[in-house]
Design a protein around this motif. Structure first.
Motif, PDB file in Angstrom:
ATOM      1  N   ALA A 161      -9.856   5.046  -7.306  1.00  0.00           N
ATOM      2  CA  ALA A 161      -8.405   5.217  -7.376  1.00  0.00           C
ATOM      3  C   ALA A 161      -7.766   5.018  -6.014  1.00  0.00           C
ATOM      4  CB  ALA A 161      -8.069   6.605  -7.918  1.00  0.00           C
ATOM      5  N   GLY A 162      -6.693   4.228  -5.976  1.00  0.00           N
ATOM      6  CA  GLY A 162      -5.962   4.020  -4.734  1.00  0.00           C
ATOM      7  C   GLY A 162      -6.568   3.007  -3.801  1.00  0.00           C
ATOM      8  N   ASP A 220      -1.607   4.634  -0.161  1.00  0.00           N
ATOM      9  CA  ASP A 220      -2.560   4.967  -1.219  1.00  0.00           C
ATOM     10  C   ASP A 220      -2.472   4.039  -2.429  1.00  0.00           C
ATOM     11  OD1 ASP A 220      -0.067   5.750  -2.054  1.00  0.00           O
ATOM     12  OD2 ASP A 220      -0.593   7.855  -2.426  1.00  0.00           O
ATOM     13  N   HIS A 221      -1.915   2.811  -2.209  1.00  0.00           N
ATOM     14  CA  HIS A 221      -1.833   1.829  -3.281  1.00  0.00           C
ATOM     15  C   HIS A 221      -2.868   0.726  -3.059  1.00  0.00           C
ATOM     16  CE1 HIS A 221       1.907   3.897  -3.954  1.00  0.00           C
ATOM     17  NE2 HIS A 221       2.333   3.051  -4.872  1.00  0.00           N
ATOM     18  N   ASP A 222      -3.436   0.220  -4.167  1.00  0.00           N
ATOM     19  CA  ASP A 222      -4.351  -0.911  -4.081  1.00  0.00           C
ATOM     20  C   ASP A 222      -3.678  -2.108  -3.433  1.00  0.00           C
ATOM     21  OD1 ASP A 222      -6.034   0.677  -5.535  1.00  0.00           O
ATOM     22  OD2 ASP A 222      -6.245  -0.683  -7.239  1.00  0.00           O
ATOM     23  N   HIS A 242       0.817  -1.219   0.000  1.00  0.00           N
ATOM     24  CA  HIS A 242       0.000   0.000   0.000  1.00  0.00           C
ATOM     25  C   HIS A 242       0.850   1.268   0.000  1.00  0.00           C
ATOM     26  CE1 HIS A 242      -3.391  -2.606   0.590  1.00  0.00           C
ATOM     27  NE2 HIS A 242      -2.954  -3.008   1.758  1.00  0.00           N
ATOM     28  N   PRO A 263      -6.254   0.907   2.486  1.00  0.00           N
ATOM     29  CA  PRO A 263      -7.364   1.579   1.799  1.00  0.00           C
ATOM     30  C   PRO A 263      -8.724   0.924   1.955  1.00  0.00           C
ATOM     31  CG  PRO A 263      -5.424   1.522   0.392  1.00  0.00           C
ATOM     32  CD  PRO A 263      -5.109   0.676   1.576  1.00  0.00           C
ATOM     33  N   SER A 296      -8.959  -0.118  -8.179  1.00  0.00           N
ATOM     34  CA  SER A 296      -8.970   0.395  -9.549  1.00  0.00           C
ATOM     35  C   SER A 296      -9.763  -0.505 -10.491  1.00  0.00           C
ATOM     36  CB  SER A 296      -7.534   0.559 -10.058  1.00  0.00           C
ATOM     37  OG  SER A 296      -6.838  -0.677  -9.991  1.00  0.00           O
TER      38      SER A 296
END
Length: 389
Positions: free
Chosen positions: A293-294, A86-88, A81, A240, A297
């Motif tokens: 987003a984030g 903020d990453h999937d 992440h 997330p 996706s």
């Protein structure tokens, strides 16, 4: 009249319990906030930080707090992440440079889970300060394992700034079988282990779970004013798709659906709080995953209508297999494959026995009975590593 009075009494008691819980949480001091316990270890040393968006000390990020105290921070290590969270899930995390501080960011998620000796040669001490949720397949503890191993091989000190475990009340699930070891399960512990990352770090060293039995010089700064019976509401979402206490509580039960065609709400405003499928109704509640987003996706069942269950008000009971068994049975009735990723299911469970038991029509009680002996042995083994009453 009596019924109304009784209702008022219950409401008053619940309010008092909430106030008491909030007061307890206000007294808790995470390891990172206790500078007097670890700043001396950092004097004159090059410091690497395993941190993300949860690594807060009051209103400041640990990186900024340490820099303001003239600590020589040289490297940021970014887990799943990313450094900013903020990453999937599963998305590639790139190395790079932090735009705010100019510090180099080294990814420890993806192909390079363990930094090489050249990277580790840039630090004298590594600090791990990430909020965990107490579930074996939540990958932050796997990143901690690899960073402990890298530190041991490089002769670097390893410090864990401990934080509460929001699922600490539960110890449940099968013990991981070594043949199913993966990044979503590296240690012979149950799905819900009931330990903080600091306690688990002690256990990893004590049980010699690092490769070749290596061990770094380990220091754990415990959480102050914390006990195992305390509820803890996370002030910042740890990833997330775990936005609130309900999602965190349901996560150990619903994550198994990731190995099936069923959506657990990724791509909605309530991830890990619903479940549903488009072609087989699992309930009456409808939702439609979308691209976010984030966070999601390309979510499962994107732009389709899923029919299933709204679990936002459901009681959290640790590891609940009822939803998984029920969904499997409905798929079976329609002669539709349920465990479409059996290999991933077995990695999440740490064994193939859970999947096979569900496929054989075993009840939740029958399944849970099979891992009781393993849990008893684990609970006995972990006792000497526990830091909180």
């Amino acid at each position: 009249m009596l019924k109304r009075a009784s209702t008022l009494i219950v409401s008053a008691l619940m309010l008092l319990m909430t106030v008491a819980c909030n007061a307890q949480q206000a007294d808790i001091q995470v390891g990172a906030s206790q500078f007097d316990k670890y700043l001396a270890h950092l004097k004159g040393k090059r410091v690497g930080l395993v941190v993300n968006q949860t690594s807060m000390v009051g209103e400041s990020h640990l990186v900024d707090a340490l820099l303001s105290k003239q600590v020589q921070v040289t490297t940021i290590f970014a887990p799943e992440h990313g450094f900013r969270g903020d990453h999937d899930a599963g998305a590639h995390v790139n190395s790079g440079v932090d735009s705010k501080t100019g510090l180099p960011i080294v990814s420890i998620y993806g192909k390079n889970k363990q930094p090489n000796l050249d990277v580790m040669g840039q630090v004298d001490v590594v600090i791990f300060d990430i909020q965990d949720v107490g579930v074996r397949f939540y990958t932050y503890i796997s990143s901690m394992h690899y960073m402990m191993q890298a530190s041991a091989l490089a002769g670097v000190e390893f410090i864990v700034l401990d934080r509460p475990n929001p699922n600490i009340a539960y110890v449940d699930g099968p013990i991981l079988d070594a043949q199913f070891r993966s990044f979503v399960g590296m240690h012979p512990i149950p799905v819900l282990h009931g330990m903080t990352v600091g306690e688990l770090a002690h256990m990893i060293v004590g049980e010699k779970w690092l490769d070749d039995g290596v061990a770094p010089k380990l220091t754990v700064v415990p959480v102050a004013n914390y006990a195992r019976d305390m509820a803890y509401s996370l002030p910042i979402k740890p990833s997330p798709n775990l936005p609130n206490d309900q999602a965190i509580g349901l996560y150990p039960s619903l994550c198994f659906f990731e190995a099936t065609p069923v959506s657990i709400g990724r791509g909605t405003d309530f991830p890990f709080q619903v479940l549903g499928f488009d072609e087989i109704a699992l309930g009456e509640f409808e939702f439609s995953p979308r691209s976010i987003a984030g966070a999601a996706s390309n979510p499962k069942l994107k732009d389709k209508i899923a029919k299933g269950l709204d679990l936002r008000q459901s009681p959290v009971r640790g590891l609940d297999l009822g939803w998984l068994i029920s969904a499997h049975d409905k798929f079976k009735q329609q002669d539709t494959e349920f465990f479409t990723s059996a290999n991933f299911m077995d990695k999440l469970a740490g064994t193939d026995e859970l999947r096979k038991a569900i496929e054989a029509g075993k009840s939740e009680a029958e399944i849970k009975q099979t891992w009781q002996t393993g849990l008893e042995k684990f609970i006995a083994k972990r006792k000497k590593y526990l830091l909180y009453q």
